[in-house]
Design a protein around this motif. Sequence first.
Motif, short mmCIF file in Angstrom:
data_model
loop_
_atom_site.label_atom_id
_atom_site.label_comp_id
_atom_site.label_asym_id
_atom_site.label_seq_id
_atom_site.Cartn_x
_atom_site.Cartn_y
_atom_site.Cartn_z
N GLN A 42 0.83 -1.20 0.00
CA GLN A 42 0.00 0.00 0.00
C GLN A 42 0.87 1.26 0.00
N TRP A 43 1.92 1.24 0.83
CA TRP A 43 2.80 2.40 0.90
C TRP A 43 3.53 2.60 -0.43
N SER A 44 4.03 1.53 -1.01
CA SER A 44 4.79 1.65 -2.26
C SER A 44 3.89 2.21 -3.36
N LEU A 45 2.67 1.70 -3.46
CA LEU A 45 1.77 2.18 -4.49
C LEU A 45 1.41 3.65 -4.24
N GLY A 46 1.23 3.99 -2.96
CA GLY A 46 0.92 5.39 -2.63
C GLY A 46 2.03 6.32 -3.08
N HIS B 134 -4.10 0.61 -4.25
CA HIS B 134 -3.74 1.34 -3.02
C HIS B 134 -5.02 1.61 -2.20
#
Length: 555
Positions: A84-88, A143
């Motif tokens: 989730q963080w990487s996609l954000g 995300h």
Amino acid sequence: MIGRLRLWSGYVLFFYVVTHLLNHALGLISLRVLEAGRRWFVFIWHNPAGQTVLYGALLIHFSLALWSLYHRRALKLSHWEWLQWSLGILVVPLGMIHVVGTRLAHEFYGVEPGYPWVLGSLLVGGWESIARQFSLPMVVWVHACIGMHFAWRLKPWYRDALPYLYAGALLVPVAGIAGAAIALRDVADLAQRPGFLENLFDRVRAPTAAQVANLYMISYTLQSVALALLVAMFAARPLRDLWERRAGVVRLDYGERKSVTQPTGFTILEMSRIAGIPHASVCGGRGRCSTCRVRIGGVDRDKLPPAEPEEAKVLARVGAPPNVRLACQVRPPPGHYSVTPLLPASAGPVEAYRRQPQAHGGEQYIAILFADIRGFTSISEGKLPYDVVFLLNRYFRATGQAIESAGGRLDKFIGDGVMALFGLNRTPEVACRQALDAARRMSEALTDLNEALSGDLDQPLRIGIGLHAGPAIVGEMGYERAAQITAIGDTVNTASRLETLTKEFGVELVVSQELLDRAGISLEGAALHNVEIRGRQGRLAVRAVERASDLTPMS
Ligand code: FES
């Protein structure tokens, strides 16, 4: 408050993306319908209120995401959280070019930011632009879906709604991307006509080459600012740790020679993760699920800051006593504490919503029932194992139903015996009446069972029931999945002893006078005995009842 702001700003952005993708999906019909549908999209979002809400949400969501990463002491995230963080983070470079090329191009150079401009510029930009543009909705969508899942998975309705949410999560982006792809193909076909693209760009007042270069420069500058903020956040973390180390250290003892020492500022959950101690945290440390709750002791326990209202609300929901706190919310000041996680590390959402006020242990007045089949060893002799299991299961079912329909809680089956508790959530008077009612129902159920099995049994089954009431220690006992609410103490031992006395007195039920008095029931017709109970001081008045089914039904 911060968590909620982040969530609600996420909802706004999610709604924006849904409307955007649904608009794209109209491309499945035709280019004309696609552009016509954009009027609704523009109506919702391209007005001062819509723009303020949208860009406000974007700013809040981004800033609070950085803040939460900074605030999080241990970056031990689950795989889903990392994704989730990487996609954000990926949304920033992918989305920035799109926003600058449409909104800012419109504001600065009067470009019409509709589908003709976007699709036409994608054709000119080639495969790189197309790949970037089409991956943007996927990145944002995944995300957002992970975020929604984290936010909703503890809601009681979530499990039922999951199939519909799952269908929506697949259909909306697929329809949106397919619609955009077909629209792009249609524009590519039209672009075969000589002069089509030139006319299109004239119509939408496409920016000049110099203006495009300017827009790219703005986009790269904004991306650099976002990147600088991200780097600054990561750089600030060790500085903060150094600063906090000056204030002192926290030592947590988990028992079994496991302990962890860290500077102040970490939550207990973060310290557990750093030390590699498995710890339940269904909501990912957001203070919603209560599965991370721990019992806290130690010499410095009184130094702990009081629970914030949100934490107190969650603790009250699970009936936690004062020495229990949420590990994800408590940041202990310097000192020495002992910590005991109260749920197994594998606890799931079900445990999060299970309210069991007795789970943490305490003394409570309850009624206890013990029952046993008389002479079961001789009954089972000569029978096939299959028949024994069948017989026992029929008996357990009849007994269990009788106990539960009287309002009791089946505690355990031990061999051919059963133990049940009454009054975990009721008054002692009600508990005692329920226990008597259960004994009567069990006796009746046994009569029915004997009739049903008359062809299979050499002799009818007979049971002995012991009933007693009094204070007992009630709490969740056991280990991991084998833990359950049960009771121990003198009252339990006495009830068990009364059950064995049924043999001695040759009756079906032996009940203590204490329980009868509490229930407000007099069994004058039943023989009264004063018995000695091993390990108990003084004698105990009990009534021996020939057949429990003769008891008067409780109203
Ligand atoms: S991890 Fe959910 S409340 Fe602490």
